[in-house]
Design an enzyme around this catalytic site. Structure first.
Site, PDB file in Angstrom:
ATOM      1  N   GLN A  76      50.358  31.819  44.628  1.00 11.74           N
ATOM      2  CA  GLN A  76      50.764  30.388  44.599  1.00 11.74           C
ATOM      3  C   GLN A  76      51.625  29.711  44.109  1.00 11.74           C
ATOM      4  OE1 GLN A  76      47.671  28.617  41.818  1.00 11.74           O
ATOM      5  NE2 GLN A  76      49.085  27.301  40.646  1.00 11.74           N
ATOM      6  N   CYS A  82      45.856  26.008  41.398  1.00  9.72           N
ATOM      7  CA  CYS A  82      45.215  27.498  41.573  1.00  9.72           C
ATOM      8  C   CYS A  82      43.581  27.129  42.216  1.00  9.72           C
ATOM      9  CB  CYS A  82      44.813  27.527  39.862  1.00  9.72           C
ATOM     10  SG  CYS A  82      44.420  27.018  39.376  1.00  9.72           S
ATOM     11  N   HIS A 156      41.794  28.140  34.554  1.00  4.33           N
ATOM     12  CA  HIS A 156      42.422  29.131  36.227  1.00  4.33           C
ATOM     13  C   HIS A 156      41.044  29.259  37.164  1.00  4.33           C
ATOM     14  CE1 HIS A 156      45.500  30.952  38.501  1.00  4.33           C
ATOM     15  NE2 HIS A 156      44.659  32.529  38.235  1.00  4.33           N
ATOM     16  N   ASP A 172      43.685  36.325  43.143  1.00  6.04           N
ATOM     17  CA  ASP A 172      44.668  35.201  42.544  1.00  6.04           C
ATOM     18  C   ASP A 172      45.840  35.268  42.956  1.00  6.04           C
ATOM     19  OD1 ASP A 172      45.570  33.600  40.496  1.00  6.04           O
ATOM     20  OD2 ASP A 172      44.703  35.698  39.161  1.00  6.04           O
TER      21      ASP A 172
END
Length: 223
Positions: A76, A82, A156, A172
């Site tokens: 990211q 996110c 998140h 993630d």
């Protein structure tokens, strides 16, 4: 979330569903099975940040790419994206990838991203008109997956996906790479007891019982 991934090219036979409990069988029964991925939404706390840094510190930067890669991991670099990254990780991996329509924006993204290393994948996302349109559209509709880029956001999104090799992966884009959380059986899906213990429950236990989270499951549509 569901309308966004359908517009990108995911089959309408899949949809995101709210998960109202991790332990109550009667509430878990509302979620269609099998579950291909879970998307956890939670507030960023000092406990989370300390644990993330401690786990990441000894790990090398992930450099995987190509057909032999067990999961596609996307770094990211887009501010406040996110939620979008979580959605992409959920639908671009595991069995859900096989349900992406040919010649769609999502199919093109997977095709273009697959041979690239993470830094190049990040640039691909930054310059993708389809992702920009989807992100802007979701933000305009008030979708929690896409806050405005200049907003201060303390939520998140993390995806947990079962791979074709029966591993549960935590995906993630803020980490150093994908995290293999353990082996599942052929019969386990991403919402199975074993998967929950390896993934979401483990995650929440570390937070000391903080219940300010939400969870959605990518599973067959009920339409």
């Amino acid at each position: 979330m569901t309308s966004l991934v359908h517009k990108l090219g995911l089959s309408p036979t899949l949809a995101f569903h709210d998960v109202y409990s991790l332990d109550d069988p009667s509430l878990l029964a509302f979620v269609p099975r099998p579950v291909y991925a879970l998307l956890l939404v939670f507030p960023v706390t000092s406990t989370y940040e300390d644990a993330r840094r401690a786990e990441d510190e000894p790990l090398p930067e992930y450099t995987g790419s190509g057909e032999g890669e067990e999961v596609i991991w996307l770094r990211q670099t887009i501010r406040n994206a996110c939620g979008m990254m979580g959605l992409l990780h959920s639908v671009c991996n595991g069995a859900a990838r096989e349900m992406v329509g040919p010649e769609t924006d999502l199919a093109k993204l997977i095709h273009d991203a697959l041979p690239l290393v993470p830094a190049s994948r990040a640039k691909l996302l930054e310059t993708s008109p389809a992702i920009a349109r989807a992100h802007a559209s979701a933000a305009a509709q008030g979708d929690t997956a896409a806050p405005n880029a200049d907003a201060n956001v303390d939520l998140h999104f993390v995806a947990f996906v079962k791979s074709a090799r029966n591993n549960l992966w935590e995906l993630d884009g803020r980490r150093k790479g994908p995290l293999n959380r353990g082996q599942l059986s052929d019969a386990d899906d991403a919402l199975s007891e074993e998967a929950l213990d390896l993934g979401v429950r483990r995650f929440l236990k570390r937070e000391g019982g903080d219940m300010r989270f939400s969870l959605v499951a990518l599973a067959p549509s009920m339409d």
